[in-house]
Design an enzyme around this catalytic site. Structure first.
Site, mmCIF file in Angstrom:
data_model
loop_
_atom_site.group_PDB
_atom_site.id
_atom_site.type_symbol
_atom_site.label_atom_id
_atom_site.label_comp_id
_atom_site.label_asym_id
_atom_site.label_seq_id
_atom_site.Cartn_x
_atom_site.Cartn_y
_atom_site.Cartn_z
ATOM 1 N N LEU A 98 -1.891 1.454 -12.258
ATOM 2 C CA LEU A 98 -2.773 0.754 -11.315
ATOM 3 C C LEU A 98 -4.222 1.187 -11.504
ATOM 4 C CD1 LEU A 98 -0.656 0.806 -8.030
ATOM 5 C CD2 LEU A 98 -0.997 -1.103 -9.603
ATOM 6 N N GLN A 118 -39.069 -19.482 0.637
ATOM 7 C CA GLN A 118 -38.979 -18.031 0.759
ATOM 8 C C GLN A 118 -37.567 -17.568 1.109
ATOM 9 O OE1 GLN A 118 -42.021 -16.755 3.496
ATOM 10 N NE2 GLN A 118 -43.696 -17.222 2.071
ATOM 11 N N TRP A 158 4.598 -10.850 -5.444
ATOM 12 C CA TRP A 158 3.207 -11.018 -5.891
ATOM 13 C C TRP A 158 3.015 -10.471 -7.297
ATOM 14 C CZ3 TRP A 158 1.914 -14.436 -2.683
ATOM 15 C CH2 TRP A 158 2.204 -14.332 -1.322
ATOM 16 N N ILE A 159 3.899 -10.876 -8.197
ATOM 17 C CA ILE A 159 3.897 -10.341 -9.549
ATOM 18 C C ILE A 159 3.243 -11.344 -10.503
ATOM 19 C CG2 ILE A 159 5.290 -9.363 -11.383
ATOM 20 C CD1 ILE A 159 5.357 -7.840 -8.662
ATOM 21 N N THR A 160 2.050 -11.014 -10.984
ATOM 22 C CA THR A 160 1.350 -11.862 -11.945
ATOM 23 C C THR A 160 2.138 -11.920 -13.261
ATOM 24 O OG1 THR A 160 -0.792 -11.341 -10.977
ATOM 25 C CG2 THR A 160 -0.796 -12.185 -13.223
ATOM 26 N N GLU A 204 -4.346 -4.474 -6.111
ATOM 27 C CA GLU A 204 -4.676 -3.197 -6.755
ATOM 28 C C GLU A 204 -5.350 -2.241 -5.775
ATOM 29 O OE1 GLU A 204 -3.302 -3.022 -9.440
ATOM 30 O OE2 GLU A 204 -3.368 -4.967 -10.435
ATOM 31 N N SER A 226 0.813 -1.213 0.000
ATOM 32 C CA SER A 226 0.000 0.000 0.000
ATOM 33 C C SER A 226 0.847 1.263 0.000
ATOM 34 C CB SER A 226 -0.929 0.004 1.223
ATOM 35 O OG SER A 226 -1.858 -1.062 1.160
#
Length: 384
Positions: free
Chosen positions: A239, A279, A162-164, A363, A138
């Site tokens: 981003l 219901q 955490w890199i796609t 993100e 962050s």
């Protein structure tokens, strides 16, 4: 949902056609296999990238360089249909088009654009985006990755997390601290000193390649720097592009969960009548339908704002915060309708719920988007 919200009346015929094309591709090519990919923690990403490139969805909202040049709304609808199958597939497309390609398109030199954008648009080259670090998510301003001059070259050292797409990428857009502030660099992944070990043992986004990036004395020429990106404005603009896709994509996952739950409730008998006839079940379905429908309306509105050039980061935060938060709640509620069957990969609901746990925090976490909206409403920055 169409009978209650009339959503198609808000779309142009071309947008509906694009949505239908992507939905058919996702249904025919991805849906039959994605549960197995999720279970095995694998993804044939290179093959899929070429097929997605042929479909025209990689960087589809960018102009020139073999990109399709479609509207932002059309791109959002493509994200919606891809995430309706799996968040990992949408992540592949988002990172390629809205992070790596957008960074090059918006901030790159003409040489960098000509070298990388056409093969990336075709899916022949895969990109990743190196901003997040093990201790800085962050708060990217605190990144430790650095680039120092050595003659006319740059030497990069640091670690990204955490890199796609990292382990399969041909090129990485890496952000680093320099004496001139934060700058972006275009790093071919075959450069000496660059490595990208894949992160294993995930219970979310398993049909997606997630990696660490290690830069150990990576030497780059001066031409590797993104010439017009200085400071956090560069990476944050990227981003914002990716978050826009999430606004649409997350509500696609919610829609798929809801459609699955409705269909299941109509065929599952409890005490000699369909589960749908009770219901309490109908109350759950009605409440979820409202949130999924409203999520579509919000996404469409933000798409129109983006196409007109008037979309603000605070508005994107509003969409991301609302739609992901509601999508994960819908997924959990749908799981209760499916009962024990809801925890199996025979149905997509728990897979979507697990994936959305990642989408909830990447993100921009829920808290960061709340503070962004709070600042817009009060004029006070409460980030520290």
């Amino acid at each position: 949902m169409e009978k209650l919200f009339g959503l198609d009346s808000l779309l142009e015929p071309e947008e509906i056609e694009i949505r239908s094309t992507v939905r058919k591709f996702a249904s025919d090519r991805i849906r039959p296999h994605v549960a197995q990919w999720f279970e095995e923690g694998t993804l044939p990403a290179r093959d899929l990238a070429k097929e997605l490139g042929s479909l025209g969805v990689l960087g589809m909202h960018l102009e020139g360089y073999d990109c399709a040049g479609m509207s932002a709304t059309a791109y959002g609808l493509a994200c919606l249909e891809l995430e309706a199958v799996d968040s990992g597939i949408r992540s592949l497309v988002s990172v390629q088009g809205s992070l790596a390609m957008f960074a090059l398109h918006r901030w790159g030199s003409e040489e960098q654009k000509q070298t990388w954008l056409p093969p990336m648009a075709r899916g022949e080259a895969i990109g990743c985006f190196g901003l997040t670090e093990p201790d800085f998510g962050s708060n990217p301003a605190g990144m430790r990755t650095n680039a120092k001059r050595d003659g006319d070259d740059w030497i990069l050292n640091g670690t990204k997390m955490w890199i796609t797409n990292g382990s399969i990428a041909d090129v990485a857009v890496v952000w680093a601290q320099t004496d001139e502030g934060i700058r972006g660099f275009v790093v071919p992944t075959d450069t000496l000193g660059f490595s990208a070990p894949e992160i294993k043992k995930k219970v979310s986004l398993r049909a997606s390649v997630t990696s660490e990036l290690v830069l150990d004395g990576v030497r780059l020429p001066a031409s590797a720097m993104l010439p017009t990106a200085q400071g956090l404005r560069g990476p944050l603009s990227c981003l914002n592009e990716a978050r826009f896709g999430i606004v649409f994509g997350s509500i696609g996952a919610a829609r798929d969960c809801l459609e699955t739950a409705v269909e299941y409730s109509m065929s599952r008998e409890v005490f000699d009548k369909p589960l749908a006839g009770y219901q309490l079940t109908q109350a759950k379905i009605a409440d979820m339908m409202l949130e999924v429908g409203k999520g579509h309306l919000l996404a469409y509105q933000l798409g129109r704002l983006k196409d007109s050039g008037g979309l603000t980061p605070e508005q994107v935060s509003t969409g991301k915060l609302n739609n992901v938060r509601e999508a994960i709640d819908v997924a959990r509620t749908c799981r209760t309708i499916l009962g024990a069957n809801g925890i199996t990969l025979e149905y997509p609901v728990m897979r979507h719920a697990n994936n959305l746990e990642s989408v909830l925090t990447y993100e921009g976490t829920t808290e960061m988007h709340q503070l962004t909206i709070g600042r817009a409403m009060t004029g006070e920055a409460a980030f520290r």
